[in-house]
Scaffold this motif. Structure first.
Motif, mmCIF file in Angstrom:
data_model
loop_
_atom_site.group_PDB
_atom_site.id
_atom_site.type_symbol
_atom_site.label_atom_id
_atom_site.label_comp_id
_atom_site.label_asym_id
_atom_site.label_seq_id
_atom_site.Cartn_x
_atom_site.Cartn_y
_atom_site.Cartn_z
ATOM 1 N N ARG A 1 34.361 42.212 -47.700
ATOM 2 C CA ARG A 1 33.465 42.733 -46.536
ATOM 3 C C ARG A 1 33.595 44.191 -46.548
ATOM 4 O O ARG A 1 32.873 44.982 -46.379
ATOM 5 N N GLU A 2 35.180 44.761 -46.617
ATOM 6 C CA GLU A 2 35.330 46.114 -46.813
ATOM 7 C C GLU A 2 34.556 46.868 -47.812
ATOM 8 O O GLU A 2 34.007 48.005 -47.800
ATOM 9 N N ARG A 3 34.310 46.174 -49.165
ATOM 10 C CA ARG A 3 33.631 46.766 -50.237
ATOM 11 C C ARG A 3 32.319 46.993 -49.829
ATOM 12 O O ARG A 3 31.411 47.814 -49.880
ATOM 13 N N ARG B 1 39.513 59.271 -54.077
ATOM 14 C CA ARG B 1 40.400 58.921 -55.349
ATOM 15 C C ARG B 1 40.366 57.317 -55.291
ATOM 16 O O ARG B 1 40.221 57.104 -56.501
ATOM 17 N N ASP B 2 40.453 56.640 -54.317
ATOM 18 C CA ASP B 2 40.288 55.071 -54.229
ATOM 19 C C ASP B 2 39.677 54.749 -52.996
ATOM 20 O O ASP B 2 40.621 54.352 -52.131
ATOM 21 N N PRO B 3 38.423 54.553 -52.679
ATOM 22 C CA PRO B 3 37.820 54.282 -51.352
ATOM 23 C C PRO B 3 38.506 52.836 -50.850
ATOM 24 O O PRO B 3 38.734 52.858 -49.879
ATOM 25 N N LEU B 4 38.393 51.752 -51.639
ATOM 26 C CA LEU B 4 38.826 50.450 -51.249
ATOM 27 C C LEU B 4 40.405 50.558 -50.791
ATOM 28 O O LEU B 4 40.705 49.781 -49.849
ATOM 29 N N GLY B 5 41.070 51.234 -51.880
ATOM 30 C CA GLY B 5 42.508 51.022 -51.635
ATOM 31 C C GLY B 5 43.128 51.766 -50.293
ATOM 32 O O GLY B 5 43.798 51.399 -49.508
ATOM 33 N N ALA B 6 42.184 52.758 -50.082
ATOM 34 C CA ALA B 6 42.665 53.790 -48.780
ATOM 35 C C ALA B 6 42.083 52.910 -47.676
ATOM 36 O O ALA B 6 42.992 53.000 -46.697
ATOM 37 N N HIS B 7 41.049 52.638 -47.643
ATOM 38 C CA HIS B 7 40.584 51.784 -46.298
ATOM 39 C C HIS B 7 41.272 50.311 -46.111
ATOM 40 O O HIS B 7 41.702 50.025 -44.873
ATOM 41 N N ALA B 8 41.553 49.617 -47.298
ATOM 42 C CA ALA B 8 42.244 48.154 -47.227
ATOM 43 C C ALA B 8 43.533 48.353 -46.535
ATOM 44 O O ALA B 8 44.236 47.808 -45.767
ATOM 45 N N GLU B 9 44.262 49.878 -47.095
ATOM 46 C CA GLU B 9 45.697 49.829 -46.682
ATOM 47 C C GLU B 9 45.821 50.104 -44.902
ATOM 48 O O GLU B 9 46.589 49.654 -44.452
ATOM 49 N N VAL B 10 45.184 51.274 -44.926
ATOM 50 C CA VAL B 10 45.287 51.639 -43.415
ATOM 51 C C VAL B 10 44.657 50.493 -42.397
ATOM 52 O O VAL B 10 44.903 50.162 -41.315
ATOM 53 N N GLU B 11 43.255 49.971 -42.737
ATOM 54 C CA GLU B 11 42.844 48.987 -41.708
ATOM 55 C C GLU B 11 42.936 47.635 -41.709
ATOM 56 O O GLU B 11 43.151 47.044 -40.732
#
Length: 220
Positions: free
Chosen positions: A71-73, A111-121
C-alpha cells in the motif's frame, strides 16, 4: 528479536508443561514406564505445537507487513508529493524545524523512498521482515531443550527422589529463563524470575495433587 522471543517462550513452555505432565503422572503412578511415555509424548506434541503456532503467527505478521508495504509503494507511485509532505510532517512532529524536516525527507526519499517511509510511518524495515521459519525453528528447538530437563529429572533418580529432584531442577531452570527473558527485554530480572518460579511451582503442585487424587481412586 523474533526468534529470540520465540526461543525464550518455547523453553519456558517446554519446562513448565512437561514438568507439570510428568509430575502429575508421578503423583498417580510410581513405575518409570508411564513417566517416560508421558514425558516423551508431551515433548514431541508440545514441540510440534509450538513450532506450528509460531509459524502461523509470524506468517500472519509477515503477510500484514507485506500488505502495508504494498500500500505504501502504491501511494508513493500515485501521490509522491503528498507522501513527501507526510514524511516531513513526521520529522516536524519530532521537533525538527520545517526547513530541516523537508530537507531530510527529500534526501531520504531520493535514496530509498520505500525504506524511508516504511521505517518512519510503519516501523517496518522492508529488508528485515519477520521470518516464520526462524521463529518456528527457535520455538520448537527451545521447547525440546526445555522439556528434556524435567523429563530427565523425573526418570533418572530413584522413585522416592523423583518429584523433589524434578521440582528443584525445574525451578532453577525457570529462574534462569526468567533472567534471560528480562535481559533480552531490558526489564528488571527479579520480577520476571519470581513470576516464572511461582507459576511453575503452582503448575507442578496442582498437577501432582490431581495425579495423586487419580492414583488414590484406583484408576491407575
Amino acid at each position: 528479536m523474533n526468534w529470540l522471543r520465540a526461543g525464550v517462550l518455547g523453553a519456558n513452555d517446554g519446562i513448565v508443561s512437561t514438568a507439570g505432565l510428568v509430575v502429575g503422572v508421578a503423583g498417580a503412578a510410581t513405575s518409570r514406564g508411564p513417566l517416560v511415555a508421558a514425558g516423551v509424548a508431551g515433548l514431541v506434541s508440545g514441540a510440534v505445537s509450538m513450532a506450528l503456532g509460531e509459524y502461523v503467527s509470524v506468517s500472519s505478521q509477515r503477510d500484514t507487513e507485506r500488505s502495508l508495504l504494498d500500500r505504501e509503494r502504491q501511494e508513493l507511485a500515485e501521490m509522491p508529493q503528498a507522501e513527501l509532505e507526510e514524511l516531513a510532517g513526521f520529522y516536524r512532529a519530532k521537533g525538527i524545524s520545517d526547513e530541516t524536516a523537508h530537507r531530510v525527507a527529500k534526501e531520504l526519499t531520493a535514496r530509498d523512498p520505500l525504506g524511508a517511509h516504511a521505517e518512519v510511518e510503519l516501523g517496518i524495515d522492508p529488508d528485515e521482515l519477520a521470518n516464520p521459519w526462524h521463529a518456528a525453528g527457535a520455538s520448537g528447538l527451545s521447547f525440546t531443550l526445555g522439556a528434556i530437563l524435567p523429563l530427565l529429572a523425573i526418570v533418572l533418580p530413584p522413585a522416592t527422589w523423583r518429584v523433589p529432584v524434578t521440582v528443584v531442577v525445574v525451578l532453577v531452570a525457570l529462574a534462569i529463563t526468567g533472567w534471560i527473558s528480562a535481559r533480552l527485554g531490558g526489564a528488571p530480572a527479579v520480577p520476571a524470575m519470581v513470576r516464572l518460579v511461582v507459576g511453575g511451582g503452582a503448575a507442578m503442585g496442582i498437577t501432582f495433587a490431581v495425579g495423586d487424587l487419580i492414583g488414590d481412586t484406583g484408576l491407575v
